[in-house]
Design a protein around this motif. Structure first.
Motif, short mmCIF file in Angstrom:
data_model
loop_
_atom_site.label_atom_id
_atom_site.label_comp_id
_atom_site.label_asym_id
_atom_site.label_seq_id
_atom_site.Cartn_x
_atom_site.Cartn_y
_atom_site.Cartn_z
N PRO A 103 0.80 -1.22 0.00
CA PRO A 103 0.00 0.00 0.00
C PRO A 103 0.84 1.28 0.00
CG PRO A 103 -0.03 -1.00 2.17
CD PRO A 103 0.73 -1.94 1.27
N VAL A 104 1.34 1.62 -1.19
CA VAL A 104 2.09 2.86 -1.40
C VAL A 104 1.72 3.39 -2.78
CG1 VAL A 104 4.04 2.21 0.09
CG2 VAL A 104 4.10 1.65 -2.35
N MET A 105 2.01 4.65 -3.00
CA MET A 105 1.72 5.28 -4.28
C MET A 105 2.37 4.52 -5.44
SD MET A 105 0.06 7.77 -5.47
CE MET A 105 -0.07 8.74 -6.94
N ASN A 106 1.64 4.32 -6.52
CA ASN A 106 2.06 3.65 -7.76
C ASN A 106 2.26 2.15 -7.63
OD1 ASN A 106 2.10 6.02 -9.42
ND2 ASN A 106 4.00 6.61 -8.41
N ALA A 107 1.91 1.57 -6.50
CA ALA A 107 2.05 0.12 -6.32
C ALA A 107 1.03 -0.63 -7.17
CB ALA A 107 1.87 -0.26 -4.86
N LEU A 108 1.43 -1.81 -7.64
CA LEU A 108 0.55 -2.69 -8.39
C LEU A 108 -0.02 -3.73 -7.44
CD1 LEU A 108 -0.55 -3.41 -11.22
CD2 LEU A 108 1.34 -5.04 -11.39
N PHE A 109 -1.33 -3.89 -7.45
CA PHE A 109 -2.01 -4.89 -6.64
C PHE A 109 -2.55 -5.98 -7.54
CE2 PHE A 109 -1.49 -2.20 -3.19
CZ PHE A 109 -2.19 -2.61 -2.06
N LYS A 110 -2.37 -7.23 -7.13
CA LYS A 110 -2.97 -8.37 -7.81
C LYS A 110 -4.22 -8.75 -7.03
CE LYS A 110 1.31 -10.03 -9.78
NZ LYS A 110 2.21 -11.17 -9.99
N LEU A 111 -5.35 -8.79 -7.72
CA LEU A 111 -6.65 -9.02 -7.10
C LEU A 111 -7.19 -10.36 -7.58
CD1 LEU A 111 -8.05 -5.45 -7.83
CD2 LEU A 111 -6.94 -6.23 -5.72
N ASP A 112 -7.34 -11.29 -6.67
CA ASP A 112 -7.81 -12.64 -7.00
C ASP A 112 -9.29 -12.76 -6.69
OD1 ASP A 112 -8.33 -15.34 -7.24
OD2 ASP A 112 -6.88 -15.97 -5.73
N PHE A 113 -10.09 -12.92 -7.76
CA PHE A 113 -11.52 -13.14 -7.63
C PHE A 113 -11.90 -14.53 -8.14
CE2 PHE A 113 -11.03 -8.53 -8.16
CZ PHE A 113 -11.72 -8.07 -7.05
N GLY A 114 -10.94 -15.41 -8.29
CA GLY A 114 -11.18 -16.75 -8.80
C GLY A 114 -10.36 -17.02 -10.03
N PRO A 115 -10.32 -18.27 -10.50
CA PRO A 115 -9.43 -18.67 -11.59
C PRO A 115 -9.54 -17.84 -12.86
CG PRO A 115 -10.46 -20.59 -10.60
CD PRO A 115 -11.10 -19.39 -9.97
N TYR B 185 -10.62 -14.73 -13.00
CA TYR B 185 -10.67 -13.32 -12.66
C TYR B 185 -9.44 -12.92 -11.85
CZ TYR B 185 -15.46 -13.95 -14.17
OH TYR B 185 -16.57 -14.25 -14.91
N GLN B 186 -8.30 -12.96 -12.49
CA GLN B 186 -7.03 -12.52 -11.90
C GLN B 186 -6.78 -11.11 -12.40
OE1 GLN B 186 -5.33 -14.54 -9.60
NE2 GLN B 186 -7.24 -15.66 -9.82
N TRP B 187 -7.22 -10.14 -11.64
CA TRP B 187 -7.18 -8.75 -12.06
C TRP B 187 -6.02 -8.00 -11.40
CZ3 TRP B 187 -12.99 -6.90 -11.97
CH2 TRP B 187 -13.71 -7.63 -12.90
N GLU B 188 -5.75 -6.81 -11.89
CA GLU B 188 -4.70 -5.98 -11.31
C GLU B 188 -5.17 -4.53 -11.25
OE1 GLU B 188 -1.10 -6.56 -13.57
OE2 GLU B 188 -0.94 -8.66 -12.94
N ALA B 189 -4.61 -3.82 -10.26
CA ALA B 189 -4.93 -2.40 -10.08
C ALA B 189 -3.68 -1.68 -9.59
CB ALA B 189 -6.06 -2.24 -9.07
N LYS C 151 -7.08 8.58 2.15
CA LYS C 151 -7.58 8.33 0.80
C LYS C 151 -6.70 7.34 0.05
CE LYS C 151 -9.15 10.80 -3.30
NZ LYS C 151 -9.35 12.09 -3.93
N VAL C 152 -7.36 6.44 -0.69
CA VAL C 152 -6.66 5.55 -1.61
C VAL C 152 -7.56 5.36 -2.83
CG1 VAL C 152 -7.48 3.39 -0.55
CG2 VAL C 152 -5.36 3.38 -1.89
N THR C 153 -6.94 5.41 -4.01
CA THR C 153 -7.67 5.17 -5.26
C THR C 153 -6.88 4.19 -6.11
OG1 THR C 153 -8.57 7.42 -5.23
CG2 THR C 153 -8.68 6.25 -7.32
N PHE C 154 -7.59 3.19 -6.63
CA PHE C 154 -7.01 2.16 -7.48
C PHE C 154 -7.48 2.36 -8.92
CE2 PHE C 154 -7.38 0.24 -3.27
CZ PHE C 154 -6.15 -0.40 -3.11
#
Length: 143
Positions: free
Chosen positions: A39-51, A53-57, A67-70
């Motif tokens: 959780p820092v500015m410009n970090a990439l998050f991998k979001l797992d919603f199931g096989p 739905y492997q999303w990124e933000a 405040k945080v915005t993805f």
């Protein structure tokens, strides 16, 4: 373009609410199955919603405990390049969470379904932070 805005009061500390919306562990308690990221500015998050739905933000706004915005960088076509934001404001005995999901390309079935899902997910966040209630991912629509 279309946007989603919601507000809710959460009876918890501002730090706990911020952790819930900005950290991998926090997000996995109410939104994703699992999350990876820092959780820092410009970090990439991998979001797992199931096989399927492997999303990124990417974090595009970050102000600790406030405040945080993805920016959704890998997602379904309707979610791609949308912005999911959380802004916190301390109230007398609670935290006001202002949620937004902006820049939707269309008001279509995916948008309408997501509005419903966000309401359910934010309810899970509130219940987790206020009461310690954890709802398994597969039950969150009913949680």
């Amino acid at each position: 373009m279309a946007d989603v805005f919601m507000e809710l009061s959460i009876h918890s500390s501002q730090e706990a609410v911020f952790k819930g919306v900005s950290t991998p562990d926090g997000l996995a308690k109410w939104w994703t199955i699992a999350t990876e990221g820092n959780p820092v500015m410009n970090a990439l998050f991998k979001l797992d919603f199931g096989p399927e739905y492997q999303w990124e933000a990417k974090i595009i706004e970050y102000l600790p405990n406030t405040k945080v915005t993805f920016l959704m960088t890998k997602a379904s076509a309707d979610w791609l390049n949308t912005e999911v934001g959380f802004q916190l404001e301390r109230q007398k005995d609670s935290v006001l969470l202002r949620f937004s999901h902006c820049k939707w390309p269309d008001i279509n079935q995916e948008y309408r379904g997501s509005v419903y899902c966000w309401a359910m997910y934010l309810r899970c966040l509130k219940n987790y932070l206020e009461q310690g209630v954890f709802v398994a991912y597969e039950n969150r629509y009913n949680g």
